[in-house]
Design a protein around this motif. Sequence first.
Motif, PDB file in Angstrom:
ATOM      1  N   LEU A  10       0.750  -1.260  -0.047  1.00 17.05           N
ATOM      2  CA  LEU A  10      -0.036  -0.008   0.137  1.00 17.05           C
ATOM      3  C   LEU A  10       0.741   1.232   0.050  1.00 17.05           C
ATOM      4  N   ALA A  11       1.730   1.353   1.042  1.00 10.88           N
ATOM      5  CA  ALA A  11       2.672   2.597   1.037  1.00 10.88           C
ATOM      6  C   ALA A  11       3.463   2.876  -0.310  1.00 10.88           C
ATOM      7  N   PRO A  12       4.166   1.981  -0.867  1.00 11.82           N
ATOM      8  CA  PRO A  12       4.798   1.994  -2.165  1.00 11.82           C
ATOM      9  C   PRO A  12       4.103   2.454  -3.179  1.00 11.82           C
ATOM     10  N   THR A  13       2.795   2.049  -3.253  1.00 12.04           N
ATOM     11  CA  THR A  13       1.554   2.376  -4.499  1.00 12.04           C
ATOM     12  C   THR A  13       1.099   3.721  -4.022  1.00 12.04           C
ATOM     13  N   PHE A  14       0.623   4.067  -2.924  1.00 10.17           N
ATOM     14  CA  PHE A  14      -0.091   5.046  -2.611  1.00 10.17           C
ATOM     15  C   PHE A  14       0.797   6.360  -2.237  1.00 10.17           C
TER      16      PHE A  14
END
Length: 315
Positions: free
Chosen positions: A278-282
């Motif tokens: 989630l963090a790398p994508t968002f």
Amino acid sequence: MSDSVSAKQCIDQIAANVAETVIGKPHEIMLTIAAMLAGGHVLFEDIPGVGKTTLVRSLANALQLPFQRIQFTPDLLPSDIIGVTIYDESRHDFSFREGPVFTTVLLADEINRATPRAQAALLEAMAERRVTVDGTTYDLSPDFFVLATQNPTDYEGTYPLPEAQIDRFLFRLSLGYPDRRAEQQLLIGADPAAHIHDIAPVIATDDLKNLKQMAATVHVSDALIDYIWRLIDATRQDPRVRLGISPRGGMALVSAAKAYALCMGREYVLPDDVQAVLAPTFHHRLILNQGSNGEVDPVPAILQDILRTTTVPVE
């Protein structure tokens, strides 16, 4: 490579080979492999000298893929990236001379040091895996994979990437400094980057194609889709965020979670997979309200709050 077990063995071997030259970063290596299997691109934002270029070159060698590097500078022109049409005197005709973008693994080094015009030359290639020059369209490799590095935006001589282009990156990652044990290993030994060319290839092109097809077919349950939607919606409702995650960003999260699940040896996605990517994508897709920006990057805390307050499905 007919099942997730053999796929995981293959992926683990790729990661192990890359880890021979990139010390102490197993999670970042695995996320980079997951991005490739999802058909995405990766943006590394980091200070110089932490191993970004080494990781990219090592991955290309482990996969036996053609590799090119472009050093982005303020005087770089679009034609330096995609190529140029020139007049061939021997043939009395014009011919197209391919630029370095005609490869499979492309390292775009210090991408934000080039002007927006040069940065935009990569946009069509990243989005559609093709380029258009003088009205003619040329296809790139179906496995075309960009790993770009950029200096922190407070460095002198940088041009922030436009939102339309930064959204083309599946992940934004940071290698950061190695931990104590890994750095001491670097200090007492020879530079592992000197052995990049010694990295043994792991798979062939057909194997990579099979892995990507397997990642695309990983199962995502209806409950997980609802969980992902609620995470997306939470970014749109947060008062600190001006523009939340778009539908394209949501689809990117699903693709990334499926590829990461395959890297973990499963044919189905768990909430843990969604949370891991989630963090790398968002991170790079959120646009904050001005009052939310400060000296310390507030996005990680915002994403942690969203994960903490969004109910995880129990299956």
